[in-house]
Motif scaffolding. Structure first.
Motif, PDB file in Angstrom:
ATOM      1  N   ARG A  35       0.804  -1.221   0.000  1.00 61.00           N
ATOM      2  CA  ARG A  35       0.000   0.000   0.000  1.00 61.00           C
ATOM      3  C   ARG A  35       0.841   1.276   0.000  1.00 61.00           C
ATOM      4  NH1 ARG A  35      -3.563   2.543   4.531  1.00 61.00           N
ATOM      5  NH2 ARG A  35      -4.958   3.761   3.232  1.00 61.00           N
ATOM      6  N   SER A  36       1.956   1.263   0.671  1.00 62.10           N
ATOM      7  CA  SER A  36       2.808   2.453   0.761  1.00 62.10           C
ATOM      8  C   SER A  36       3.920   2.455  -0.277  1.00 62.10           C
ATOM      9  CB  SER A  36       3.418   2.549   2.159  1.00 62.10           C
ATOM     10  OG  SER A  36       2.410   2.791   3.102  1.00 62.10           O
ATOM     11  N   ARG A  63       5.696   7.243   5.285  1.00 65.10           N
ATOM     12  CA  ARG A  63       4.365   7.802   5.551  1.00 65.10           C
ATOM     13  C   ARG A  63       3.492   7.685   4.304  1.00 65.10           C
ATOM     14  NH1 ARG A  63       4.900  13.599   7.935  1.00 65.10           N
ATOM     15  NH2 ARG A  63       2.722  13.463   7.328  1.00 65.10           N
ATOM     16  N   TYR A  64       2.291   7.139   4.511  1.00 64.13           N
ATOM     17  CA  TYR A  64       1.357   6.917   3.408  1.00 64.13           C
ATOM     18  C   TYR A  64       0.946   8.231   2.754  1.00 64.13           C
ATOM     19  CZ  TYR A  64      -2.721   5.343   0.835  1.00 64.13           C
ATOM     20  OH  TYR A  64      -3.623   5.090  -0.159  1.00 64.13           O
ATOM     21  N   ASP A  65       0.745   9.287   3.522  1.00 67.60           N
ATOM     22  CA  ASP A  65       0.309  10.565   2.945  1.00 67.60           C
ATOM     23  C   ASP A  65       1.369  11.153   2.020  1.00 67.60           C
ATOM     24  OD1 ASP A  65       1.884  11.055   5.267  1.00 67.60           O
ATOM     25  OD2 ASP A  65       1.065  13.078   5.440  1.00 67.60           O
ATOM     26  N   VAL A  66       2.634  10.920   2.307  1.00 73.05           N
ATOM     27  CA  VAL A  66       3.706  11.395   1.432  1.00 73.05           C
ATOM     28  C   VAL A  66       3.676  10.601   0.120  1.00 73.05           C
ATOM     29  CG1 VAL A  66       6.210  11.622   1.172  1.00 73.05           C
ATOM     30  CG2 VAL A  66       5.133  12.153   3.363  1.00 73.05           C
ATOM     31  N   LYS A  67       3.464   9.304   0.222  1.00 66.72           N
ATOM     32  CA  LYS A  67       3.344   8.466  -0.982  1.00 66.72           C
ATOM     33  C   LYS A  67       2.191   8.947  -1.849  1.00 66.72           C
ATOM     34  CE  LYS A  67       1.086   4.749  -2.855  1.00 66.72           C
ATOM     35  NZ  LYS A  67      -0.325   4.406  -2.891  1.00 66.72           N
ATOM     36  N   GLU A  68       1.036   9.225  -1.226  1.00 61.88           N
ATOM     37  CA  GLU A  68      -0.131   9.706  -1.966  1.00 61.88           C
ATOM     38  C   GLU A  68       0.143  11.056  -2.619  1.00 61.88           C
ATOM     39  OE1 GLU A  68      -3.442   8.431  -2.616  1.00 61.88           O
ATOM     40  OE2 GLU A  68      -2.142   6.703  -2.324  1.00 61.88           O
ATOM     41  N   ASP A  69       0.868  11.936  -1.951  1.00 60.86           N
ATOM     42  CA  ASP A  69       1.213  13.243  -2.522  1.00 60.86           C
ATOM     43  C   ASP A  69       2.099  13.072  -3.756  1.00 60.86           C
ATOM     44  OD1 ASP A  69       1.261  16.110  -2.549  1.00 60.86           O
ATOM     45  OD2 ASP A  69       3.295  16.018  -1.710  1.00 60.86           O
ATOM     46  N   TRP A 112       2.251  10.396  -5.644  1.00 59.89           N
ATOM     47  CA  TRP A 112       1.434   9.746  -6.665  1.00 59.89           C
ATOM     48  C   TRP A 112       0.519  10.764  -7.359  1.00 59.89           C
ATOM     49  CZ3 TRP A 112       1.108   6.609 -10.261  1.00 59.89           C
ATOM     50  CH2 TRP A 112      -0.084   6.166 -10.795  1.00 59.89           C
ATOM     51  N   ARG A 113      -0.070  11.681  -6.587  1.00 63.78           N
ATOM     52  CA  ARG A 113      -0.916  12.733  -7.183  1.00 63.78           C
ATOM     53  C   ARG A 113      -0.118  13.604  -8.141  1.00 63.78           C
ATOM     54  NH1 ARG A 113      -3.801  12.632  -2.590  1.00 63.78           N
ATOM     55  NH2 ARG A 113      -2.361  13.938  -1.431  1.00 63.78           N
TER      56      ARG A 113
END
Length: 185
Positions: free
Chosen positions: A30-31, A93-99, A101-102
């Motif tokens: 996931r991360s 951190r998952y939120d950094v990965k999502e950032d 990816w965006r």
């Protein structure tokens, strides 16, 4: 496996266990993201530090992201001039990965030292194959500017036209819908 089970029950139990294993593998990835296109050998002895610094250059970040690990995919080193192996990046951190990816998903070319690079989610092979099966549908829809489409969840597909959203669980169903309802006769 329980000896008292019928063949059908055994088959259902195996299918259930396979689904659980795929779910666990998806959760463990996931991360993760995959970074493709960085030439072999640039990472030196510290691939995690190298990738963090590369992400700063690629995405114009103010500081390197904290990574749990980064390594090349587990494949033999390719021959000189061949396509380099991808990096698998595990973000702390998952939120950094999502950032990240965006930013990668917005479109536009991503560059690292004058080389074009690509960022992809890290899916298990079974899921990646299911998602790749929609390629033909996406190819047909790409030229239709009034149709929005995309993958939904891990293995579903969504097509939206004139505000009407249609969901599909298989590439065959999506392809049949496109040919019947969206392509000119």
């Amino acid at each position: 496996m329980n000896e008292g089970l019928t063949r059908l029950e055994q088959h259902e139990e195996v299918a259930s266990l396979q689904a659980k294993c795929i779910d666990l593998e998806c959760r463990s990835r996931r991360s993760n993201l995959r970074l493709v296109g960085i030439p072999e050998g640039l990472e030196g002895p510290q691939p995690t530090k190298f990738v963090a610094d590369a992400l700063v250059e690629i995405f114009d970040l103010s500081e390197p992201p904290l990574l749990a690990r980064a390594h090349r995919t587990l494949a033999p080193k390719p021959a000189e001039g061949s396509r380099p192996r991808a990096f698998v990046i595990c973000f702390h951190r998952y939120d950094v990965k999502e950032d990240i990816w965006r930013k990668a998903s917005r479109g536009g070319q991503l560059k690292f030292r004058d080389k074009t690079v690509f960022v992809f989610p890290d899916f298990p092979p079974e899921i990646a194959k299911k998602r790749a099966a929609y390629y033909e549908v996406k190819r047909l829809l790409r030229s239709m500017s009034d149709v929005k489409y995309g993958l939904k969840g891990l293995t579903g597909f969504r097509i939206t036209k004139n505000g009407a959203e249609h969901m599909f669980d298989t590439p065959a169903a999506a392809l049949a819908f496109v040919k019947q309802h969206l392509l000119p006769a």
